[in-house]
Structures are given as structure tokens and as C-alpha cells.
Design a protein around this motif. Structure first.
Motif, PDB file in Angstrom:
ATOM      1  N   ASN A  77       0.858  -1.176   0.000  1.00 21.81           N
ATOM      2  CA  ASN A  77       0.000   0.000   0.000  1.00 21.81           C
ATOM      3  C   ASN A  77       0.896   1.230   0.000  1.00 21.81           C
ATOM      4  N   VAL A  78       0.942   1.937  -1.130  1.00 17.87           N
ATOM      5  CA  VAL A  78       1.841   3.082  -1.268  1.00 17.87           C
ATOM      6  C   VAL A  78       1.560   4.201  -0.273  1.00 17.87           C
ATOM      7  N   TYR A  79       0.387   4.195   0.332  1.00 17.03           N
ATOM      8  CA  TYR A  79       0.053   5.243   1.291  1.00 17.03           C
ATOM      9  C   TYR A  79       0.561   4.941   2.698  1.00 17.03           C
ATOM     10  N   THR A 134       7.154  -0.034  -1.511  1.00 17.31           N
ATOM     11  CA  THR A 134       6.878   0.635  -2.786  1.00 17.31           C
ATOM     12  C   THR A 134       7.350   2.086  -2.766  1.00 17.31           C
ATOM     13  N   ARG A 135       7.438   2.675  -1.588  1.00 14.66           N
ATOM     14  CA  ARG A 135       7.909   4.052  -1.461  1.00 14.66           C
ATOM     15  C   ARG A 135       9.346   4.194  -1.961  1.00 14.66           C
ATOM     16  N   ALA A 169      10.967   8.727  -9.180  1.00 17.86           N
ATOM     17  CA  ALA A 169      10.639  10.145  -9.168  1.00 17.86           C
ATOM     18  C   ALA A 169      11.869  11.014  -9.415  1.00 17.86           C
ATOM     19  N   ASP A 170      13.029  10.430  -9.439  1.00 17.84           N
ATOM     20  CA  ASP A 170      14.275  11.148  -9.685  1.00 17.84           C
ATOM     21  C   ASP A 170      14.338  11.584 -11.149  1.00 17.84           C
ATOM     22  N   LYS A 171      14.654  12.853 -11.394  1.00 17.42           N
ATOM     23  CA  LYS A 171      14.674  13.348 -12.780  1.00 17.42           C
ATOM     24  C   LYS A 171      15.676  12.602 -13.634  1.00 17.42           C
TER      25      LYS A 171
END
Length: 125
Positions: free
Chosen positions: A9-11, A17-18, A25-27
Motif C-alpha cells: 500500500n503506497v500510502y 513501494t515508497r 521520481a528522480d529526474k
């Protein structure tokens, strides 16, 4: 959906998963994954294509992407040694998403700049 998939659960703050989301999310990771969509690419070619990335950051990002199973590294016994990077089957599952996100920014920069100007005018520092 398997029982293992339901367990994530990403939340939740301790969900693994985080860590994956943090990596994606890294550019630099997004740009590398997008660059590899066209096929295998050598290290120095990636470095030339992605302006502003240092050799150190490129090497670190490639290692992390390889560790997460998103890219593969192939070493050719040439002099000097040639190394190519390519998307794995798992990495290929991200190509549409990565491309959409990376190129969304290009297509929407004028609107983003306009929103920033409007915000700055109504929220003075």
C-alpha cells in the motif's frame, strides 16, 4: 491480483513501494529510462545526450536502476571495455508512463510558467 500484490500500500509509510517511487521520481532516472526506450546505449552516449548529468551521478543512477531490475548492463571485452545499458522487460513496462511524464513537462511549460507568475503576483514574498 496475488496475495503479495494486495499486501503493498503506497500510502503506508513503511511500504517498500515508497523506495521504488523514490527511485522513479528522480529526474535523472526518468531521463535515462526515456533515453533507453530506443534500444541499448553506451555509457558515454547517455552522458552526452542527457545534458547536465555528471559522470558520478549517471553511474550511481544506472546502478540503482539495474539493482531494481529496470535496466541491464552488458560488458563487451573490447579495448577499452565497452558497456551498454538497455531496458529490461520490466523496464519496458514503464516506457509509456516515463515518456508521458517527461514529455508532459515539455508540452506544458508555458502553462506552468503562467501559473507561477499568477501565483507570485497574488502571493508576494
Amino acid at each position: 491480483m496475488t496475495a503479495m500484490q494486495q499486501a503493498y500500500n503506497v500510502y503506508e509509510d513503511r511500504c517498500p513501494t515508497r523506495l521504488v517511487l523514490d527511485r522513479l521520481a528522480d529526474k535523472w532516472a526518468l531521463l535515462i529510462l526515456d533515453r533507453l526506450e530506443g534500444g541499448p546505449v553506451r555509457f558515454n552516449h547517455i552522458r552526452r545526450d542527457i545534458k547536465g548529468i555528471s559522470q558520478k551521478v549517471l553511474a550511481q543512477t544506472l546502478r540503482k536502476l539495474e539493482r531494481n531490475g529496470l535496466i541491464s548492463r552488458t560488458i563487451f571485452p573490447t579495448v577499452p571495455v565497452t558497456v551498454e545499458y538497455a531496458l529490461t522487460p520490466l523496464g519496458h513496462t514503464l516506457t509509456d508512463t516515463v515518456s508521458a511524464l517527461a514529455h508532459w513537462a515539455e508540452k506544458n511549460m508555458d502553462a506552468i510558467f503562467a501559473a507561477q507568475r499568477a501565483y507570485d503576483e497574488t502571493h508576494p514574498v
